[in-house]
Design a protein around this motif. Structure first.
Motif, PDB file in Angstrom:
ATOM      1  N   GLY A  46     -20.777 -15.796   0.439  1.00  8.85           N
ATOM      2  CA  GLY A  46     -20.103 -17.102   0.445  1.00  8.85           C
ATOM      3  C   GLY A  46     -20.757 -18.157   1.304  1.00  8.85           C
ATOM      4  N   LYS A 170     -13.057 -15.663   5.868  1.00 13.25           N
ATOM      5  CA  LYS A 170     -12.545 -15.389   4.527  1.00 13.25           C
ATOM      6  C   LYS A 170     -11.386 -14.415   4.561  1.00 13.25           C
ATOM      7  CE  LYS A 170     -16.899 -13.764   3.505  1.00 13.25           C
ATOM      8  NZ  LYS A 170     -17.529 -13.423   4.773  1.00 13.25           N
ATOM      9  N   LEU A 180     -12.386 -18.471   0.656  1.00 12.64           N
ATOM     10  CA  LEU A 180     -13.220 -18.833   1.802  1.00 12.64           C
ATOM     11  C   LEU A 180     -12.444 -19.803   2.683  1.00 12.64           C
ATOM     12  CD1 LEU A 180     -16.695 -19.343   0.067  1.00 12.64           C
ATOM     13  CD2 LEU A 180     -15.702 -17.256   1.045  1.00 12.64           C
TER      14      LEU A 180
ATOM     15  N   SER B 264     -17.101 -10.883   8.588  1.00 14.97           N
ATOM     16  CA  SER B 264     -17.578 -12.230   8.945  1.00 14.97           C
ATOM     17  C   SER B 264     -17.880 -12.336  10.438  1.00 14.97           C
ATOM     18  CB  SER B 264     -16.534 -13.285   8.592  1.00 14.97           C
ATOM     19  OG  SER B 264     -16.238 -13.233   7.228  1.00 14.97           O
TER      20      SER B 264
END
Ligand code: SF4
Lengths: 196, 456
Positions: A46, A170, A180, B264
């Motif tokens: 992403g 996300k 996202l 992430s």
């Protein structure tokens, strides 16, 4: 006896006899150019990334993407007339309205597109998380293949806080649909900067 | 007493929904497979991870002491909790000593295990779970049903209704992007005002005293960096010796969990920020006891990726709440009886022992074998219902004696052919939800002997 001592002695009396630590000796096939692998993986999680020749080029690209009036803040090199420089004098809660944060990572990891950023490169710890959009600059030569290489690079270096950032924040908590921008940035953009 | 079979029966009332739940989790399992296949050295990584954990377990008291020493040197307050109550009390005291009334918390299965939320609420502290999935189940006044995907059992329309009721989103809007944005705005207010944030811990490094927290949403970081006080709670098995071992575990964790190459954020907390206060609570709550159980100690290698949940045919079709414990699924069924054999005696039986869990586990825990061993222990200790225990004892006596086995086979085939009602009735728990097969005339052995003779 304190809980601490009780716990430690229970653990000690129940732990099995000493097993030596395994060596991490994992060989990894280097089948792909690191830059193109990094950019490919980044896209798959992403993020967006590209190779650039100069900071002027970065500024041109960002100017096209973001409203000139939006608040931009940069840590590291200065961007006169484009982004305010980080200042330690403010309260991190005042970063709430930062649209774009520009930070510089130490290196990137090709296998998962994570970039390594230590506290001194963030200004405030909260900055890379609270901004709406995150921009990260990485020296083009500073890409390692795997997390093993990453920790070899990190070694025993000192930091108070550091993080691997891989793409925008996300979530897929609602019926496994990927969205996202959960609590951190909605977008993440990486620039691999050619040696100036 | 609640048990897995009854609770799964409830979950199975709505068949299309069960199918949907099953397929969603299988899809996550497939993503894990694709991610693993992209790493040619995957199996090697699993072996190394498992053996690093062998070393950790064998040296745990020393590593814990080393971690404590280094964390203290880093300016972090270290607390020790023997059980859930002590953990909750420590957390409450820290909160109250700052005169704080409301806190934010990112995902921590340990605080679920300790039932921290109800305890704090009883003591007039507001707790806001900030992981989206956890916030959803919190608003719905439910526990998470999965350790990585807390609201995997919820449909988006239901979440739309829930948000309409609690966050004031327009009725009937069930768009995941819209709902996620609404939650983002709703939770940002709490991040900006909270004076204290709690997080879990994924890994704690003995040699540096730092700890690592992994999230996709960024909620642990938003909470911890904006608050004056950060409390991180960890089970004592989260220790790894050195930073370089993170290289192994971070390669495995997210790929096993959701098929992502990494989460992430993998944040390394070493020292508190200027003007901030940082606490670590190290919790035992039965772990040192499990360490002493030779057959079950490997369960402490778990890195909570939930791959064993996603692959488990029983979990997928019975849902997390049917396990009536904070950590559901195959690994939860090994951990829970250690805490309370009576209450959780049903869980090791909530498995087909197919072994799929052990095959996907990134730290190579022999999950299905441990489930099988728990069954023996629980029967021996008298924690299993009469029907099941008689059936198990009979079965083991029959299976270990060839002539009894042959007799039982002949009897079974005769019953199925001549008196099927004796097997196909509601007292036979095995017949429930299963079709009984047409019985062949001969056993394989009889057939084999006959054919061998005929051929000669
Ligand atoms: S037992 Fe293994 S597969 Fe299951 S959650 Fe733990 S680490 Fe993951």
């Amino acid at each position: 006896m304190s809980s601490r001592d009780k716990i430690l002695s229970a653990v000690k009396s129940n732990q099995p006899s000493r097993v030596p630590i395994a060596e991490i000796n994992i060989t990894v096939a280097d089948d792909e150019d690191l830059k193109s692998k990094y950019l490919r993986i980044l896209e798959s999680i992403g993020g967006k990334g590209q190779i650039v020749d100069s900071c002027d080029e970065i500024q041109k690209i960002l100017s096209a993407d973001f409203d000139p009036s939006s608040r931009k803040i940069a840590v590291g090199r200065s961007w006169p007339g484009f982004a305010e420089s980080f200042s330690a004098a403010i309260d991190p809660h005042q970063l709430e309205n930062v649209e774009v944060a520009i930070i510089e990572a130490h290196f990137a990891v090709a296998e998962n597109a994570a970039v390594w950023v230590t506290e001194d490169r963030m200004g405030f710890r909260a900055l890379p998380f609270i901004c709406q959009h995150l921009v990260v600059i990485i020296p083009e030569q500073h890409i390692v293949a795997t997390m093993h290489d990453a920790y070899q690079f990190i070694g025993h270096r000192e930091y108070n806080f550091a993080t691997f950032i891989a793409g925008p924040s996300k979530t897929a908590d609602i019926e496994q649909s990927l969205v996202l921008g959960a609590h951190g940035p909605i977008s993440m953009r990486a620039f691999l900067l050619r040696q100036e | 007493m609640v048990n897995h079979a009854d609770l799964s029966e409830k979950f199975n009332v709505d068949e299309p929904r069960v199918n949907w739940h099953d397929e969603t989790l299988w899809w996550v399992r497939q993503k894990r497979d694709r991610a693993a296949k992209q790493i040619p050295e995957w199996e090697e990584l699993r072996s190394v991870a498992s053996s690093i954990k062998d070393n950790v377990l064998s040296n745990l008291s020393e590593y814990l002491a080393e971690f404590e020493k280094n964390a203290k040197q880093n300016g972090v307050h270290v607390h020790w909790a023997a059980d859930a109550d002590e953990h909750n009390q420590i957390v409450l005291e820290i909160i109250q000593s700052h005169g704080i009334k409301s806190i934010v918390k990112s995902k921590s299965m340990l605080t679920e295990e300790c039932h921290l939320n109800p305890f704090l609420i009883k003591n007039n502290i507001e707790v806001v779970d900030t992981d989206l999935g956890e916030r959803i189940v919190q608003l719905a006044e439910e526990p998470p049903s999965h350790i990585v995907l807390p609201c995997i059992h919820w449909k988006k329309e239901e979440i739309g209704d829930l948000f309409h009721k609690h966050l004031g989103t327009p009725a009937g809007n069930a768009d995941p992007i819209f709902l996620t944005r609404a939650a983002r705005a709703h939770l940002r207010k709490y991040f900006l005002s909270a004076k204290l944030a709690m997080t879990g811990v994924n890994f704690a490094i003995a040699s540096t005293g730092e700890f690592v927290v992994c999230t996709n949403e960024g909620n642990a970081d938003m909470g911890a960096h904006l608050a004056d006080v950060h409390i991180a709670c960890m089970g004592l098995e989260k220790i790894i010796p050195e930073r370089k071992h993170l290289g192994v575990f971070l390669r495995l964790l997210a790929r096993s969990a959701t098929g992502q190459p990494i989460t992430s954020y993998s944040s390394h907390f070493r020292k508190p920020a200027e003007g901030q206060e940082m606490h670590i609570v190290i919790v035992d709550n039965g772990r040192s006891r499990q360490l002493g159980r030779l057959d079950f100690r490997n369960s402490l290698k778990c890195i909570r990726c939930a791959a064993c949940f996603n692959t488990c045919p029983v979990y997928r079709r019975s849902g997390g709440h049917s396990y009536h414990t904070a950590i559901a699924g195959p690994i939860g069924s090994i951990l829970a009886p250690n805490l309370d054999m009576r209450n959780y005696a049903d869980l090791p039986f909530a498995s087909t022992l197919c072994g799929s869990c052990s095959n996907v586990c990134p730290v190579k825990i022999d999950i299905h074998q441990q489930l099988y061993k728990w069954r023996q222990v629980l029967v021996e200790e008298g924690y299993v219902t009469k029907e099941k225990s008689v059936a198990m004892k009979t079965m083991s006596s029959v299976l270990s004696n060839p002539s009894k086995y042959r007799l039982a086979g002949r009897l079974g085939r005769w019953i199925l052919r001549n008196a099927p009602f004796l097997a196909k009735n509601r007292w036979n728990l095995w017949f429930k939800h299963r079709e009984m097969p047409e019985a062949p005339k001969n056993s394989f052995r009889e057939w084999y002997l006959e054919n061998k003779v005929n051929k000669k």
